[in-house]
Design an enzyme around this catalytic site. Sequence first.
Site, short mmCIF file in Angstrom:
data_model
loop_
_atom_site.label_atom_id
_atom_site.label_comp_id
_atom_site.label_asym_id
_atom_site.label_seq_id
_atom_site.Cartn_x
_atom_site.Cartn_y
_atom_site.Cartn_z
N HIS A 226 0.83 -1.34 -0.05
CA HIS A 226 -0.05 0.03 0.01
C HIS A 226 0.95 1.04 0.04
O HIS A 226 0.35 2.38 -0.10
CB HIS A 226 -0.86 0.07 1.41
N HIS A 254 0.46 -6.71 4.66
CA HIS A 254 0.59 -8.04 5.09
C HIS A 254 1.80 -8.31 5.06
O HIS A 254 2.41 -9.23 4.48
CB HIS A 254 -0.42 -8.84 4.01
#
Length: 336
Positions: A226, A254
Amino acid sequence: MVNHLSNKSLFITSLLLNSVFCTFLVPVSSTLQRFHHHTNNNGSLRFLVIGDWGRKGWYNQSQVAVQMGIIADRLNIDFVVSTGDNFYNDGLTGVQDPAFDESFKYVYAAPSLQKQWYTVLGNHDYRGDVEAQLDPMLRKRDSRWRCLRSFIVNTDIAELFFVDTTPFVEMYFDDPKDHKYDWRGILPREVYLANLLKDLRSALSESKAKWKIVVGHHGIRTTGHHCDTPELVTHLLPVLEEHHVDFYMNGHDHCLEHVSCQNSKIRFLTSGAGSKAWLEANKPQDEKCGVKFFHHGQGFMSMKLTKNNARFVFYDVFGKPLHRWRTSLKKLHTSM
């Protein structure tokens, strides 16, 4: 990677400033709720950090939980920090949702994990009944659960400031695609954010803690999927810098990651590998920041603090230590 602010971002900035100076037009914000947590008898503070986990045991969530139990027992932890995205894919449907038991209570069942869990909300949590995760009824189902939008945990040697970062992100409001977000308690957004920043700034300025730690869901400095969150770089990071925060911990990406930047003593730590993870190349980053460690797979982090020293360790899904780092309070505060 820090992107240039859009015109809409500048508009939000203007609204934030206006709402600060025009508080007579809006409700006065309340101070952040505080919880006191005693440290160990030897004066140290030990806790685990896990994020992006709630998948009913799938995607190695259960395996990570087993290793968390082993490490928690070894360290005799005081509590667990959750960095958000607690229940996939779309939060909880209500306070009776069985996903609470299937993704939390039954998965983190080790005796050593029967400690308080201090939890923030992630963007996936906002896609469900967000009020359910905040409801005291969940504490009746499992007394470990402590979830608020923003709050403070005070210990004898450190203060942890939990910040609700999802409402900062413009995309969730302007381009939610096919997702629906539960914005109850958030609107008007500019007022909510202005009050949150005001309360956080006040709490940080008043803090006498040896260690200051801020916890949010979204990353400020990261090379994960992100990238940096521009809204946090613009609005939150200056507050953390101004008040000499030591660590910023987040999930959202993640992965496991440790980033440090020039002219800043803040260590940016990502622990969002509680279940589903993916393999990909690191994204570009701010040229003034450097990646000290990055891991694509599942895992979690531990933190140990004493009055003068800090140590954190990243572990993989097998409980293997992947990256260790330690510093003294004096060294960290003179590294700027």
